[in-house]
Design a protein around this motif. Structure first.
Motif: not given
Length: 331
Positions: A190-191, A214, A219-220, A223, A246, A252, A257
């Motif tokens: 997970d991010e 994080v 992707i992150s 973000f 979040a 998201m 995310m």
């Protein structure tokens, strides 16, 4: 007390205030995907791919990240201002919590202390091997509100750069005491992994517990690009914590995310008392503005934890029925 109709109207207003940001998110997502179309989504950035302007600060950051990194390129990071450093400070208590926690002492080898101010940097170097001095961009004689906004931007830019350099990060506020290692509960797929109060009883914004994880990937990084653009175009954005954004599912999903919310029952704070204190992971001195009160109450927290672990080591049924803190923080 407002009528049911007025309360419903207020909830609706809070919900729809995000619609401009959601529409803007779609545009940002398109730009991010076009920019990264030459790279597979989800790949981790490498230092050699970055286009940073060469300067001593970036080179120093790269070096301290390299020294503090775990095998999987994860680091723990906190930011310490001068008011929170010095002998007998919040910073001292923060380090002490790692030393007396369960399976937390080794994490000090991977903890980076980012200091704001020369005195804080010198004090950090006298205690800890991984210190980095942040040079705030700042504005000339800012007001208190401008200072807080600039501090938030400086912190955001630093975390963004760490992710761009290819390092996963666990960010923690310096007033968070670490009693049990939470990292095994972070999902590397997970991010973002974060404990949140998703249903605050007082109707306030959804609050975090002073730490989050994080993962570094496209992707992150995208973000954080999005957050930076929002901060420029919407300087009065309603998001006051990472939990606040979040939990916006539409945003998201558009950004791709993946979020893991940790059970808040194990991450306490002076605002959020725990039901099962014996299984605490971290405790934050939030809801406490005066530094002297924060130091006083955090000392009580550390003493309570020492007594609990001492009972447990003596093969007795050690229990931590309650904390003596907050004490001065609620007066």
């Amino acid at each position: 007390m407002g009528s049911p109709m007025s309360l419903r109207r207020l909830r609706d207003m809070k919900q729809y205030r995000y619609l401009p940001l959601i529409a803007f998110s779609a545009l940002v997502l398109l730009c991010i995907r076009l920019k990264n179309s030459s790279q597979p989504i989800g790949t981790t950035h490498d230092v050699s791919l970055l286009k940073f302007q060469p300067n001593p600060e970036t080179a120093e950051l790269v070096e301290v990240l390299r020294r503090a990194s775990m095998a999987d390129r994860t680091i723990i990071l906190t930011i310490v201002e001068e008011a929170l450093s010095g002998p007998g400070s919040v910073f001292d208590l923060f380090l002490e919590s790692f030393r007396i926690g369960q399976e937390t002492k080794w994490l000090l080898n991977h903890l980076i202390i980012v200091t704001v101010g020369r005195q804080a940097f010198q004090y950090c170097k006298s205690l800890h091997p991984h210190c980095f001095q942040l040079t705030p961009i700042g504005v000339s004689k800012p007001s208190t509100g401008e200072q807080l906004h600039q501090h938030s931007r400086d912190r955001h830019d630093l975390l963004h750069k760490v992710l761009q350099l290819g390092y996963n990060l666990v960010f923690t506020e310096v007033d968070v005491m670490w009693f049990t290692n939470p990292i095994p509960h972070f999902n590397p797929q997970d991010e973002v992994t974060i404990p949140c109060d998703l249903e605050p009883k007082d109707g306030s914004n959804k609050q975090d517990r002073g730490l989050f994880y994080v993962k570094s990937n496209d992707i992150s990084v995208g973000f954080f690009n999005y957050l930076k653009l929002v901060g420029v175009l919407y300087p009065n954005t309603p998001f006051e914590s990472l939990c606040e954004i979040a939990t916006q599912q539409e945003i998201m999903e558009m950004l791709g995310m993946r979020i893991k919310f940790l059970d808040k029952a194990y991450f306490g704070g002076f605002c959020q008392p725990l039901k099962n204190n014996s299984e605490v992971y971290t405790m934050q001195a939030n809801c406490c503005e005066k530094i002297e009160s924060k130091v006083h109450d955090l000392k009580l927290v550390l003493d309570d934890w020492r007594n609990f672990t001492r009972q447990s080591s003596n093969n007795s049924l050690g229990t931590l029925s309650s904390w003596r803190a907050p004490d001065k923080c609620i007066q």
